[in-house]
Scaffold this motif. Structure first.
Motif, PDB file in Angstrom:
ATOM      1  N   ALA A   1       0.835  -1.206   0.000  1.00 41.38           N
ATOM      2  CA  ALA A   1       0.000   0.000   0.000  1.00 41.38           C
ATOM      3  C   ALA A   1       0.871   1.258   0.000  1.00 41.38           C
ATOM      4  CB  ALA A   1      -0.927  -0.015   1.215  1.00 41.38           C
ATOM      5  N   ALA A   2       1.964   1.225   0.792  1.00 42.20           N
ATOM      6  CA  ALA A   2       2.879   2.369   0.810  1.00 42.20           C
ATOM      7  C   ALA A   2       3.542   2.546  -0.551  1.00 42.20           C
ATOM      8  CB  ALA A   2       3.933   2.168   1.894  1.00 42.20           C
ATOM      9  N   VAL A   3       3.928   1.442  -1.187  1.00 46.43           N
ATOM     10  CA  VAL A   3       4.550   1.508  -2.516  1.00 46.43           C
ATOM     11  C   VAL A   3       3.564   2.081  -3.531  1.00 46.43           C
ATOM     12  CG1 VAL A   3       5.494   0.141  -4.407  1.00 46.43           C
ATOM     13  CG2 VAL A   3       6.140  -0.392  -2.055  1.00 46.43           C
ATOM     14  N   PHE A   4       2.325   1.647  -3.475  1.00 47.20           N
ATOM     15  CA  PHE A   4       1.310   2.166  -4.399  1.00 47.20           C
ATOM     16  C   PHE A   4       1.104   3.666  -4.178  1.00 47.20           C
ATOM     17  CE2 PHE A   4       0.750  -1.935  -5.818  1.00 47.20           C
ATOM     18  CZ  PHE A   4      -0.310  -2.077  -6.707  1.00 47.20           C
ATOM     19  N   GLY A   5       1.130   4.097  -2.931  1.00 45.31           N
ATOM     20  CA  GLY A   5       0.976   5.523  -2.655  1.00 45.31           C
ATOM     21  C   GLY A   5       2.104   6.334  -3.273  1.00 45.31           C
ATOM     22  N   VAL A   6       3.330   5.841  -3.127  1.00 44.18           N
ATOM     23  CA  VAL A   6       4.479   6.520  -3.737  1.00 44.18           C
ATOM     24  C   VAL A   6       4.369   6.493  -5.254  1.00 44.18           C
ATOM     25  CG1 VAL A   6       6.978   6.376  -4.051  1.00 44.18           C
ATOM     26  CG2 VAL A   6       5.999   6.062  -1.779  1.00 44.18           C
TER      27      VAL A   6
END
Length: 485
Positions: free
Chosen positions: A456-461
């Motif tokens: 989820a953090a990677v997708f946000g970035v």
């Protein structure tokens, strides 16, 4: 054609470039997820340390520890006094015994050797008036260290032919199902001993000791000609720790013919915040000339080391996450520049900025999704090794620092190391004490929740990295984009 279909098609427009981008993203995302998993595992281990041994105080006779030193043994009355100290939730008394195989002890005595430190008394700090013999054979071969350490205890007689030396077996009477650090015993087979405050003919054996003697649940052995039945097997996590057995406290006291005497007490406090106050209160209640109260052997060093690993892994996670975001940003900048004419045409036919931005975001997410799938697989295999490497590095540094202090203490007349060179008395096993085993036993498991949070953090970035160049280009008027072509 819908925006989604166009985005997926664009992601695979150049298959070679797509494969390269996915491979690079997989490495960055895999490293980020592995560091996040390691961070979560270390955080859980810190909580375990604080919960299991972080609130434990050990009380030994003043001037004595383990099988070394002197002083007077602790008593049941002192255990009652300790239990009445504010913030103390439990007091578990222990009675430690040293056992020798009967046949080997007889052979050594006939050859003029001592049965154990202290003139053949075989008990902790001289507590036992006679040698305790057993039908069990130690699970650890004496080896060079064992022979050297036992020879240092002195010999009697002038015989030149000495029998093969054997190591003693540690038998501990306990008042509850805990080991010498206050943690619950890890029973791998069978059951516990039931009521630990009553005499029993049952015993718990370490897995190594049981295997060496071909014993299983229900098997029997003897201590001083008294028969005991194996009720359960436990695993302490170390070879030395598994060369031991547990009895109920009253049973050990009866076998040793030392009723009411304790080798040590394990005192549990209700919280870490009250630990120092409880330690001071215990010293006051028991008297510093009667008892030594110690706080979890070098636990602070162990927790500090784990804290460093936790911080390093989190920083590494952020760095890997930032790297993945930078990769996505650069890729999308390149793609936007390549498709500036396409963007101009879309704007010329009335496509809004959000549609253009959404197209590139979806294309980036397709690439990130593929990279995340590969990265998650990489993390599931690499997280354990990465966590172990980080912990090993920090543990070595902490052990070296603490070990220098221990060496200085030893030079000043500190506690020796009896037996086969297994470590420090009292089961500490090394510079980090009992916490060392817990510190090095961190298990990094790539749980779905942690992986999902990382992705989820990677997708946000990825969304941010894709939106920035797309929206900057989309804000330009169509005629300016087409004129640049």
């Amino acid at each position: 054609m819908s925006v989604l279909a166009r985005s997926v098609g664009n992601a695979f427009r150049n298959k070679v470039r797509t494969a390269a981008v996915v491979a690079v993203l997989a490495v960055a995302i895999g490293l980020a997820l592995a560091m996040l998993v390691a961070n979560q595992a270390v955080g859980a281990k810190v909580q375990e340390l604080n919960a299991s041994v972080g609130t434990v105080l050990t009380v030994n006779p003043a001037g004595g520890q383990g099988f070394e030193g002197g002083g007077e043994p602790l008593t049941a009355e002192q255990a009652a006094s300790a239990a009445s100290v504010p913030n103390v939730t439990s007091v578990v008394g222990t009675s430690s015994l040293r056992l020798r195989n009967g046949a080997e002890a007889a052979a050594q005595t006939a050859a003029g050797t001592q049965a154990g430190p202290g003139g053949g008394q075989g008990g902790p700090a001289g507590q036992n008036a006679t040698t305790l013999t057993t039908s069990l054979t130690a699970a650890i071969d004496a080896g060079t260290l064992g022979g050297r350490n036992q020879a240092a205890n002195g010999t009697t007689g002038t015989t030149t032919a000495q029998p093969v030396r054997s190591l003693p077996i540690t038998a501990t009477g306990i008042g509850a199902e805990v080991d010498t650090t206050g943690k619950a015993l890890v029973i791998t087979a069978g059951t516990g001993l039931g009521d630990y405050t009553a005499e029993s003919a049952n015993a718990l054996l370490g897995t190594s000791l049981a295997e060496k003697n071909n014993l299983a649940i229900g098997s029997t052995f003897t201590i001083n000609d008294q028969t005991f039945t194996v009720a359960g097997l436990f695993d302490s996590g170390t070879t030395f720790g598994n060369n031991a057995l547990y009895l109920t406290l009253p049973t050990a006291q009866t076998v040793a013919e030392l009723p009411g005497e304790l080798s040590s007490m394990i005192v549990t406090v209700d919280s870490m915040e009250n630990l120092e106050a409880a330690k001071t209160a215990l010293e006051s209640a028991l008297g510093t000339d009667k008892a030594d109260v110690t706080q979890g052997q070098n636990l602070e060093s162990a927790v500090s080391s784990l804290g460093s690993v936790k911080n390093i892994s989190f920083i590494a996670f952020l760095a890997a996450l930032g790297t993945a975001g930078l990769i996505i940003l650069l890729i999308m900048v390149m793609l936007v520049r390549e498709r500036s004419r396409e963007i101009g045409v879309l704007k010329a036919i009335g496509a809004p900025n959000r549609t253009i931005g959404l197209q590139f975001v979806l294309e980036a997410l397709v690439l990130v999704a593929m990279g995340s799938a590969v990265g998650a697989a990489v993390a599931s295999f690499a997280s354990g090794g990465i966590a172990s490497a980080l912990i090993s590095t920090n543990t070595t540094t902490t052990a070296a620092t603490t070990g220098r202090g221990a060496a200085m203490a030893g030079a000043a007349g500190g506690v020796g190391m009896p037996g086969g060179g297994a470590g420090f008395p009292g089961g500490t096993g090394g510079p980090l004490g009992g916490a060392s085993q817990l510190l090095t036993s961190v298990t990094a498991s790539a749980s779905p929740g942690v992986i999902a949070a990382g992705i989820a953090a990677v997708f946000g970035v990825a969304i941010i990295g894709a939106l920035v160049p797309a929206l900057l280009t989309a804000r330009i008027r169509p005629i300016e984009v087409l004129r640049g072509e």
